[in-house]
Scaffold this motif. Sequence first.
Motif, mmCIF file in Angstrom:
data_model
loop_
_atom_site.group_PDB
_atom_site.id
_atom_site.type_symbol
_atom_site.label_atom_id
_atom_site.label_comp_id
_atom_site.label_asym_id
_atom_site.label_seq_id
_atom_site.Cartn_x
_atom_site.Cartn_y
_atom_site.Cartn_z
ATOM 1 N N GLU A 97 0.825 -1.213 0.000
ATOM 2 C CA GLU A 97 0.000 0.000 0.000
ATOM 3 C C GLU A 97 0.855 1.256 0.000
ATOM 4 O O GLU A 97 0.560 2.234 -0.699
ATOM 5 N N LEU A 98 1.937 1.228 0.790
ATOM 6 C CA LEU A 98 2.818 2.392 0.849
ATOM 7 C C LEU A 98 3.485 2.643 -0.492
ATOM 8 O O LEU A 98 3.612 3.782 -0.938
ATOM 9 N N ALA A 99 3.916 1.568 -1.165
ATOM 10 C CA ALA A 99 4.560 1.716 -2.467
ATOM 11 C C ALA A 99 3.580 2.265 -3.495
ATOM 12 O O ALA A 99 3.917 3.160 -4.278
ATOM 13 N N ASP A 100 2.359 1.749 -3.501
ATOM 14 C CA ASP A 100 1.370 2.210 -4.481
ATOM 15 C C ASP A 100 0.990 3.667 -4.242
ATOM 16 O O ASP A 100 0.767 4.428 -5.189
ATOM 17 N N ALA A 105 1.485 7.914 -10.550
ATOM 18 C CA ALA A 105 0.062 7.939 -10.884
ATOM 19 C C ALA A 105 -0.780 8.348 -9.683
ATOM 20 O O ALA A 105 -1.708 9.161 -9.798
ATOM 21 N N ALA A 106 -0.478 7.787 -8.507
ATOM 22 C CA ALA A 106 -1.253 8.117 -7.309
ATOM 23 C C ALA A 106 -1.030 9.567 -6.893
ATOM 24 O O ALA A 106 -1.979 10.266 -6.510
ATOM 25 N N ARG A 162 -4.155 1.121 -10.977
ATOM 26 C CA ARG A 162 -3.959 -0.289 -10.667
ATOM 27 C C ARG A 162 -2.583 -0.697 -11.160
ATOM 28 O O ARG A 162 -2.124 -0.253 -12.207
ATOM 29 N N PHE A 163 -1.930 -1.560 -10.365
ATOM 30 C CA PHE A 163 -0.590 -2.008 -10.715
ATOM 31 C C PHE A 163 -0.506 -3.524 -10.652
ATOM 32 O O PHE A 163 -1.355 -4.178 -10.047
ATOM 33 N N GLU A 164 0.528 -4.052 -11.282
ATOM 34 C CA GLU A 164 0.763 -5.495 -11.269
ATOM 35 C C GLU A 164 0.872 -5.991 -9.837
ATOM 36 O O GLU A 164 1.680 -5.496 -9.055
ATOM 37 N N ALA A 165 0.017 -6.973 -9.484
ATOM 38 C CA ALA A 165 0.003 -7.473 -8.107
ATOM 39 C C ALA A 165 1.267 -8.263 -7.786
ATOM 40 O O ALA A 165 1.786 -8.193 -6.670
ATOM 41 N N ASP A 166 1.746 -9.046 -8.735
ATOM 42 C CA ASP A 166 2.940 -9.862 -8.522
ATOM 43 C C ASP A 166 4.168 -9.009 -8.809
ATOM 44 O O ASP A 166 4.514 -8.749 -9.966
ATOM 45 N N ARG A 167 4.836 -8.582 -7.754
ATOM 46 C CA ARG A 167 5.942 -7.645 -7.912
ATOM 47 C C ARG A 167 7.142 -8.294 -8.604
ATOM 48 O O ARG A 167 7.906 -7.628 -9.307
#
Length: 311
Positions: A97-100, A105-106, A162-167
């Motif tokens: 969450e912190l990274a997103d 974009a955020a 939205r970002f790729e869930a699998d880092r």
Amino acid sequence: MGRTEEFEGLRPLLFSIAYRILGSVSEAEDAVQETWLRWEAAATEPDSAKAYLSSVVTRVSIDVLKSARVRREAYVGPWFPEPLLTDPYQDPERSAELADSLSMAALLLLERLSPLERAVFVLREVFAFGFPEIASAVGRSEAACRQLAVRARRHMDAGRPRFEADRRERDALAERFFDALREGDVDSLRELLAADVSLVGDGGGKTPQLARTVMGADNVARLFASYFPRLVRIDVTWEAGEVNGQPGAVFRDRDGRVLTAMALDVLDGQIQTIRSVTNPDKLGHMGPVADAWAVTREANEARRPPSDRKN
């Protein structure tokens, strides 16, 4: 524990709050410094150093943001946040969450909010502060803060990136992208880009930059394949890593000076958006800044036959 030690222990949190409100490394650092001065001058000890200092840095940041928004309205070209390579505040339980919330974009989405909405959203949704603490920080009632939070969340949810869930998959794709960039491989680049990918640059009118947003996988792939091999020939290097919590890279000239920072939005196994920051005013916190005009001239010379190049 003395005030200095308490403050230094909380500095990463204070910077992270200020950066998300302001979108500027230099302004966030100034806000933290102002917070220290007020803490040092305070005559009484608060019940909670964390609550007190978070309130102060939030209020300082709101005041700075109000004037910064006026300057941004007159900004030349697209405005992006100052690139941040490492968030000093870490919470293992909320790392994704912190990274997103740190992404370009955020932060651009947060620009649509009023300064108060932005501060309330950051404190509540990113750092999980309670409404009593938020009310104290922004100088509003708890009821008003709840309303601000609802309004801000509604705006953010409407356009939330939205970002790729699998880092691991995301980082592997970014590695393939930068390899293809180095080789100027149009086909490989096209394969990694979403059909409607967009490429946007922030030079602030101070560096060579795109005249407009470049749209579409074929256009972006051909542009990159025609230009980046020339940068390699004049010894421009780049190292892939995180930029604002997402895949990216920092580019440097042959003397190690910062040329640009690039951030990628990755979703569904493809790159959706590419943002490049070349404005020298936004790169100085990462080290000495390159002369982008000189690098561009040299790169353009590098595509000519040796007999046609200037001495």
